[in-house]
Design a protein around this motif. Structure first.
Motif, PDB file in Angstrom:
ATOM      1  N   LEU A  11       6.770  -5.864 -10.154  1.00 39.61           N
ATOM      2  CA  LEU A  11       7.082  -5.347  -8.773  1.00 39.61           C
ATOM      3  C   LEU A  11       6.211  -7.073  -7.972  1.00 39.61           C
ATOM      4  O   LEU A  11       6.827  -6.550  -6.903  1.00 39.61           O
ATOM      5  N   GLN A  12       5.777  -7.629  -8.141  1.00 40.55           N
ATOM      6  CA  GLN A  12       6.497  -9.598  -7.261  1.00 40.55           C
ATOM      7  C   GLN A  12       7.711  -9.753  -7.067  1.00 40.55           C
ATOM      8  O   GLN A  12       8.106  -9.279  -6.194  1.00 40.55           O
ATOM      9  N   ARG A  17       3.083  -5.405  -2.492  1.00 47.39           N
ATOM     10  CA  ARG A  17       1.659  -6.283  -2.818  1.00 47.39           C
ATOM     11  C   ARG A  17       0.998  -5.434  -2.864  1.00 47.39           C
ATOM     12  O   ARG A  17       1.100  -3.909  -3.130  1.00 47.39           O
ATOM     13  N   VAL A  18       0.073  -5.914  -4.598  1.00 45.88           N
ATOM     14  CA  VAL A  18      -1.005  -5.189  -5.157  1.00 45.88           C
ATOM     15  C   VAL A  18      -1.768  -5.915  -4.588  1.00 45.88           C
ATOM     16  O   VAL A  18      -1.862  -7.209  -4.790  1.00 45.88           O
ATOM     17  N   VAL A  19      -2.642  -5.016  -4.080  1.00 49.08           N
ATOM     18  CA  VAL A  19      -4.228  -5.838  -3.810  1.00 49.08           C
ATOM     19  C   VAL A  19      -5.423  -4.447  -4.496  1.00 49.08           C
ATOM     20  O   VAL A  19      -4.988  -3.666  -4.702  1.00 49.08           O
ATOM     21  N   LEU A  20      -6.196  -5.354  -5.127  1.00 49.74           N
ATOM     22  CA  LEU A  20      -7.504  -4.745  -5.376  1.00 49.74           C
ATOM     23  C   LEU A  20      -8.723  -4.285  -3.881  1.00 49.74           C
ATOM     24  O   LEU A  20      -9.403  -4.951  -3.567  1.00 49.74           O
ATOM     25  N   GLU A  21      -7.820  -3.004  -3.810  1.00 50.52           N
ATOM     26  CA  GLU A  21      -8.745  -2.743  -2.350  1.00 50.52           C
ATOM     27  C   GLU A  21      -9.688  -1.216  -3.008  1.00 50.52           C
ATOM     28  O   GLU A  21      -8.153  -0.563  -3.362  1.00 50.52           O
ATOM     29  N   THR A  22      -9.671  -0.877  -1.451  1.00 54.05           N
ATOM     30  CA  THR A  22     -10.337   0.944  -1.919  1.00 54.05           C
ATOM     31  C   THR A  22      -8.707   1.585  -1.282  1.00 54.05           C
ATOM     32  O   THR A  22      -8.273   1.394  -0.454  1.00 54.05           O
ATOM     33  N   PRO A  23      -8.399   2.862  -2.417  1.00 51.69           N
ATOM     34  CA  PRO A  23      -7.497   3.055  -1.194  1.00 51.69           C
ATOM     35  C   PRO A  23      -7.468   4.269  -0.401  1.00 51.69           C
ATOM     36  O   PRO A  23      -8.867   4.203   0.083  1.00 51.69           O
ATOM     37  N   ARG A  24      -7.024   4.459   0.373  1.00 50.22           N
ATOM     38  CA  ARG A  24      -7.206   5.689   1.487  1.00 50.22           C
ATOM     39  C   ARG A  24      -7.608   6.746   1.152  1.00 50.22           C
ATOM     40  O   ARG A  24      -7.957   7.310   2.486  1.00 50.22           O
ATOM     41  N   LYS A  25      -6.612   6.888   0.526  1.00 51.94           N
ATOM     42  CA  LYS A  25      -6.874   8.660  -0.154  1.00 51.94           C
ATOM     43  C   LYS A  25      -8.284   8.795  -0.584  1.00 51.94           C
ATOM     44  O   LYS A  25      -8.606   7.796  -1.785  1.00 51.94           O
ATOM     45  N   PRO A  26      -9.053   9.411  -0.581  1.00 52.18           N
ATOM     46  CA  PRO A  26     -10.488   9.194  -0.799  1.00 52.18           C
ATOM     47  C   PRO A  26     -10.794   9.861  -2.464  1.00 52.18           C
ATOM     48  O   PRO A  26      -9.523  11.195  -2.677  1.00 52.18           O
ATOM     49  N   GLY A  27     -10.657   9.017  -2.995  1.00 54.37           N
ATOM     50  CA  GLY A  27     -11.121   9.134  -4.191  1.00 54.37           C
ATOM     51  C   GLY A  27     -10.194   8.754  -5.386  1.00 54.37           C
ATOM     52  O   GLY A  27     -10.123   9.590  -6.839  1.00 54.37           O
ATOM     53  N   MET A  39       1.368  -1.688  -2.964  1.00 56.90           N
ATOM     54  CA  MET A  39      -0.177  -0.609  -4.020  1.00 56.90           C
ATOM     55  C   MET A  39      -1.460  -1.730  -4.085  1.00 56.90           C
ATOM     56  O   MET A  39      -1.688  -2.232  -4.709  1.00 56.90           O
ATOM     57  N   ARG A  40      -2.625  -0.328  -4.036  1.00 52.81           N
ATOM     58  CA  ARG A  40      -3.990  -0.240  -3.529  1.00 52.81           C
ATOM     59  C   ARG A  40      -4.444  -0.123  -5.072  1.00 52.81           C
ATOM     60  O   ARG A  40      -4.431   1.451  -4.889  1.00 52.81           O
ATOM     61  N   GLN A  48     -12.540  -0.899 -16.051  1.00 53.38           N
ATOM     62  CA  GLN A  48     -11.980   0.538 -17.019  1.00 53.38           C
ATOM     63  C   GLN A  48     -11.798  -0.131 -17.560  1.00 53.38           C
ATOM     64  O   GLN A  48     -11.029   0.984 -19.111  1.00 53.38           O
ATOM     65  N   GLY A  49     -10.994  -0.836 -18.374  1.00 47.12           N
ATOM     66  CA  GLY A  49     -10.489  -1.386 -19.802  1.00 47.12           C
ATOM     67  C   GLY A  49      -8.929  -1.182 -19.304  1.00 47.12           C
ATOM     68  O   GLY A  49      -8.177  -1.315 -18.827  1.00 47.12           O
ATOM     69  N   THR A  50      -8.082  -2.867 -20.315  1.00 51.40           N
ATOM     70  CA  THR A  50      -6.678  -2.507 -20.315  1.00 51.40           C
ATOM     71  C   THR A  50      -5.779  -1.609 -20.421  1.00 51.40           C
ATOM     72  O   THR A  50      -4.617  -1.428 -19.706  1.00 51.40           O
ATOM     73  N   VAL A  51      -6.049  -0.746 -21.335  1.00 51.28           N
ATOM     74  CA  VAL A  51      -5.175   0.518 -21.101  1.00 51.28           C
ATOM     75  C   VAL A  51      -5.129   1.575 -20.268  1.00 51.28           C
ATOM     76  O   VAL A  51      -4.008   1.909 -19.356  1.00 51.28           O
ATOM     77  N   ASP A  52      -6.492   1.883 -19.335  1.00 50.14           N
ATOM     78  CA  ASP A  52      -6.599   2.346 -18.446  1.00 50.14           C
ATOM     79  C   ASP A  52      -5.910   1.412 -17.090  1.00 50.14           C
ATOM     80  O   ASP A  52      -5.240   1.851 -16.525  1.00 50.14           O
ATOM     81  N   PHE A  53      -5.656   0.864 -17.195  1.00 50.80           N
ATOM     82  CA  PHE A  53      -5.693   0.238 -15.681  1.00 50.80           C
ATOM     83  C   PHE A  53      -3.631  -0.503 -16.224  1.00 50.80           C
ATOM     84  O   PHE A  53      -3.386  -0.551 -15.048  1.00 50.80           O
ATOM     85  N   ALA A  54      -3.365  -0.257 -17.398  1.00 49.68           N
ATOM     86  CA  ALA A  54      -2.097  -0.356 -17.364  1.00 49.68           C
ATOM     87  C   ALA A  54      -1.344   0.982 -16.975  1.00 49.68           C
ATOM     88  O   ALA A  54      -0.666   0.988 -16.596  1.00 49.68           O
ATOM     89  N   GLN A  55      -2.593   1.817 -17.188  1.00 46.67           N
ATOM     90  CA  GLN A  55      -1.877   2.935 -16.618  1.00 46.67           C
ATOM     91  C   GLN A  55      -1.642   3.338 -15.734  1.00 46.67           C
ATOM     92  O   GLN A  55      -0.722   3.887 -15.063  1.00 46.67           O
ATOM     93  N   VAL A  56      -2.650   3.168 -14.640  1.00 47.95           N
ATOM     94  CA  VAL A  56      -3.033   2.808 -13.437  1.00 47.95           C
ATOM     95  C   VAL A  56      -1.916   2.584 -12.678  1.00 47.95           C
ATOM     96  O   VAL A  56      -0.949   2.891 -12.072  1.00 47.95           O
ATOM     97  N   LEU A  57      -1.468   1.123 -13.242  1.00 44.99           N
ATOM     98  CA  LEU A  57      -0.225   0.373 -12.336  1.00 44.99           C
ATOM     99  C   LEU A  57       0.866   1.026 -12.482  1.00 44.99           C
ATOM    100  O   LEU A  57       1.662   1.345 -12.362  1.00 44.99           O
ATOM    101  N   ASN A  58       1.619   1.687 -14.307  1.00 40.55           N
ATOM    102  CA  ASN A  58       2.644   2.242 -14.249  1.00 40.55           C
ATOM    103  C   ASN A  58       2.507   3.606 -13.815  1.00 40.55           C
ATOM    104  O   ASN A  58       3.208   3.638 -13.276  1.00 40.55           O
TER     105      ASN A  58
END
Length: 135
Positions: A11-12, A17-27, A39-40, A48-58
């Motif tokens: 992604l870099q 840009r990958v940022v840890l911040e609240t997405p604009r879409k509620p929820g 990517m917010r 929430q764990g590496t597997v969940d984080f990896a799935q969200v990034l993916n």
């Protein structure tokens, strides 16, 4: 962890840009903003764990590739033609208020990303195949 590292590197290289911040879409746990090339990711997602984080990034990397395949990072995404066979849990996500009122195209884009988010490594391959990379 290795997949998270690989996703963040590609992604870099794609100038996302990958940022840890609240997405604009509620929820939303995360979102791809093609106009801002950003990517917010909700700040609590990595906890929430590496597997969940990896799935969200993916999942979001698939959306990045959808944009690149449509012309560039800044263009609205298009469906890539990947499998859209999703499990009942993922199907439930598409019926949440987050997706109420979305267009048919947006639902198809989300269904494609949900159907393939568990295929760790796919996001890297898709970004490499569809996006111009640096270095």
């Amino acid at each position: 962890r290795q997949e998270i590292h690989r996703l963040l590197l590609v992604l870099q290289r794609a100038r996302v840009r990958v940022v840890l911040e609240t997405p604009r879409k509620p929820g939303a746990a995360a979102e791809w903003d093609h106009l801002a090339r950003t990517m917010r990711i909700r700040p609590d997602v990595p906890d929430q764990g590496t597997v969940d984080f990896a799935q969200v990034l993916n999942h979001e990397a698939i959306h990045v590739a959808q944009s690149c395949a449509s012309g560039s990072l800044r263009t609205p995404p298009r469906v890539l033609g990947l499998s859209t066979e999703i499990d009942p849990e993922a199907e439930q996500h598409l019926h949440q208020p987050l997706y109420a009122g979305t267009s048919e195209l947006e639902r198809r884009l989300e269904k494609e990303a949900y159907a393939n988010q568990d295929r760790l490594g796919l996001g890297v391959s898709l970004v490499e195949a569809h996006c111009p990379l640096t270095g």
